[in-house]
Design an enzyme around this catalytic site. Structure first.
Site, PDB file in Angstrom:
ATOM      1  NE  ARG A 108      -2.448  -0.205   3.635  1.00  0.00           N
ATOM      2  CZ  ARG A 108      -3.336  -0.009   4.656  1.00  0.00           C
ATOM      3  NH1 ARG A 108      -4.715   0.021   4.534  1.00  0.00           N
ATOM      4  NH2 ARG A 108      -2.945   0.437   5.891  1.00  0.00           N
ATOM      5  CB  THR A 112      -2.944   7.298  -2.521  1.00  0.00           C
ATOM      6  OG1 THR A 112      -2.076   5.960  -2.740  1.00  0.00           O
ATOM      7  CG2 THR A 112      -2.167   8.285  -2.969  1.00  0.00           C
ATOM      8  CG  ASP A 204       2.673  -3.567   9.036  1.00  0.00           C
ATOM      9  OD1 ASP A 204       2.985  -4.859   8.650  1.00  0.00           O
ATOM     10  OD2 ASP A 204       2.575  -2.563   8.519  1.00  0.00           O
ATOM     11  CG  ASP A 207       6.248  -3.848   9.876  1.00  0.00           C
ATOM     12  OD1 ASP A 207       7.048  -4.261   8.958  1.00  0.00           O
ATOM     13  OD2 ASP A 207       6.033  -2.876   9.968  1.00  0.00           O
TER      14      ASP A 207
HETATM   15  C1  PRP Z   1      -0.973  -4.962   4.269  1.00  0.00           C
HETATM   16  C2  PRP Z   1      -1.945  -6.525   4.141  1.00  0.00           C
HETATM   17  C3  PRP Z   1      -2.652  -6.037   2.923  1.00  0.00           C
HETATM   18  C4  PRP Z   1      -3.144  -4.593   2.877  1.00  0.00           C
HETATM   19  C5  PRP Z   1      -4.377  -4.235   3.229  1.00  0.00           C
HETATM   20  O1  PRP Z   1      -0.029  -5.006   3.314  1.00  0.00           O
HETATM   21  O2  PRP Z   1      -1.257  -7.603   4.319  1.00  0.00           O
HETATM   22  O3  PRP Z   1      -1.988  -6.647   1.959  1.00  0.00           O
HETATM   23  O4  PRP Z   1      -2.084  -4.156   3.706  1.00  0.00           O
HETATM   24  O5  PRP Z   1      -4.763  -3.173   3.028  1.00  0.00           O
HETATM   25  P1  PRP Z   1      -5.789  -2.578   1.969  1.00  0.00           P
HETATM   26  O6  PRP Z   1      -6.988  -3.781   2.361  1.00  0.00           O
HETATM   27  O7  PRP Z   1      -6.001  -1.207   2.386  1.00  0.00           O
HETATM   28  O8  PRP Z   1      -5.372  -2.851   0.667  1.00  0.00           O
HETATM   29  P2  PRP Z   1       1.102  -4.035   3.213  1.00  0.00           P
HETATM   30  O9  PRP Z   1       0.902  -2.945   2.027  1.00  0.00           O
HETATM   31  O10 PRP Z   1       1.238  -3.370   4.733  1.00  0.00           O
HETATM   32  O11 PRP Z   1       2.348  -4.792   2.786  1.00  0.00           O
HETATM   33  P3  PRP Z   1       3.195  -5.751   3.559  1.00  0.00           P
HETATM   34  O12 PRP Z   1       2.248  -7.259   3.673  1.00  0.00           O
HETATM   35  O13 PRP Z   1       4.336  -6.256   2.632  1.00  0.00           O
HETATM   36  O14 PRP Z   1       3.580  -5.515   5.011  1.00  0.00           O
HETATM   37  N1  URA Z   2      -2.288  -3.744   6.843  1.00  0.00           N
HETATM   38  C1  URA Z   2      -1.948  -4.280   8.203  1.00  0.00           C
HETATM   39  O1  URA Z   2      -1.012  -5.025   8.335  1.00  0.00           O
HETATM   40  N2  URA Z   2      -2.756  -3.943   9.096  1.00  0.00           N
HETATM   41  C2  URA Z   2      -4.044  -3.208   8.942  1.00  0.00           C
HETATM   42  O2  URA Z   2      -4.798  -2.921  10.074  1.00  0.00           O
HETATM   43  C3  URA Z   2      -4.269  -2.735   7.716  1.00  0.00           C
HETATM   44  C4  URA Z   2      -3.380  -2.966   6.786  1.00  0.00           C
END
Ligand code: PRP
Ligand code: URA
Length: 213
Positions: A108, A112, A204, A207
Site C-alpha cells: 500500500r 493514498t 501491521d 511487520d
Molecule cells: C497489508 C496487508 C494487505 C494490505 C491491506 O499489506 O497485508 O495486503 O495491507 O490493506 P488494504 O485492504 O487497504 O489494501 P502492506 O501493504 O502493509 O504490505 P506488507 O504485507 O508487505 O507489509
Molecule cells: N495492513 C495491516 O497490516 N494492518 C492493518 O490494520 C491494515 C493494513
C-alpha cells in the site's frame, strides 16, 4: 466488533479460531508465536472455505476390500499477497500438497492507501478449479480487489478470499468489485483509523510476522 450481513461473507464463530485470534491480536505476542497463530488460523479457515471444492469418485483398495472414495476434482491455486499472506500458505499447503502457489506482491502507498503491484508470478497454465487468495488484513479492500482483478485477467474464474481480520470498508469494497468472491474471516472489526489501519485489528501483519516493526 462489528456485524455484517452481506451474502458470501463468512466470519468464523469457532471457539478455537476466536481463542487464537485473541492471542494473535495481543501486542505481547512475539513474531514466532504470531507466525504459528497465523498458520493455525489459516488452516482452520481454509477447511471451511474449501468445503465446496469439486471431488471425483475413485476406487480404493483397503487391506480388507475395495470401496469407492474421492479425490479432489482439479488442482487448487494458493495465492498469498506478499508479504503478509505468506504466513497463511504453509499450513494450508501441507493440507493440500498438490496445490500450486502463485505469489502476488502488493504494497500500500502510505499516503493514498492504494495498492502498488511490485511482483506477480503469472502461471503458465492457470487451470485450477479454485484459487484461495490469502492475506490476513482486509482494510480498505484495495489490495484484495486488485489481486482478484489480476487473477481474473489470468483466466481464473473461481476465487475464494481467506483473510484473518477485516474492516467493514474492506468487505464492502471487495463485494462491490468482485461480488461472486466468497470471503472467509476470523474476525470483523469496527473501522479504519486515519492511517488505514484496522481498529482494534492487530497492527501491521507483515511487520509482526517478519519481526520488522
Ligand atoms: C497489508 C496487508 C494487505 C494490505 C491491506 O499489506 O497485508 O495486503 O495491507 O490493506 P488494504 O485492504 O487497504 O489494501 P502492506 O501493504 O502493509 O504490505 P506488507 O504485507 O508487505 O507489509
Ligand atoms: N495492513 C495491516 O497490516 N494492518 C492493518 O490494520 C491494515 C493494513
Amino acid at each position: 466488533m462489528s456485524e455484517i450481513s452481506e451474502p458470501g461473507v463468512n466470519i468464523s464463530t469457532h471457539p478455537i479460531v476466536k481463542d487464537k485470534l485473541t492471542k494473535l491480536r495481543s501486542v505481547g505476542t512475539e513474531p514466532r508465536k504470531f507466525r504459528e497463530l497465523v498458520r493455525e488460523i489459516s488452516l482452520l479457515l481454509a477447511c471451511e472455505a474449501t468445503k465446496n471444492l469439486n471431488t471425483k469418485t475413485v476406487s480404493v483398495t483397503t487391506p480388507v476390500g475395495n470401496t469407492e472414495g474421492f479425490t479432489l476434482g482439479g488442482s487448487v491455486g494458493l495465492v498469498p499477497i506478499l508479504r503478509a499472506g505468506l504466513g497463511m500458505v504453509e499450513g494450508v499447503w501441507e493440507m493440500m500438497p498438490d496445490a500450486v502457489v502463485w505469489h502476488i506482491g502488493l504494497r500500500r502507498n502510505e499516503q493514498t492507501l492504494e495498492p502498488v503491484q511490485y511482483y506477480a508470478n503469472k502461471p503458465i497454465e492457470p487451470d485450477v478449479q479454485a484459487c484461495l487468495l490469502m492475506d490476513p488484513m482486509l482494510a480498505t479492500g484495495g489490495s484484495a480487489s486488485a489481486a482478484c482483478k489480476l487473477l481474473k485477467s489470468w483466466g481464473v474464474s473461481h476465487i475464494i478470499y481467506i483473510g484473518i481480520i477485516a474492516a467493514p470498508e474492506g468487505i464492502h469494497r471487495l463485494k462491490k468489485d468482485h461480488p461472486e468472491v466468497p470471503i472467509y474471516l476470523a474476525g470483523l472489526d469496527s473501522h479504519l483509523n486515519d492511517q488505514g489501519y484496522i481498529v482494534p485489528g492487530l497492527g501491521d501483519a507483515g511487520d509482526r510476522q517478519f519481526g520488522t516493526a
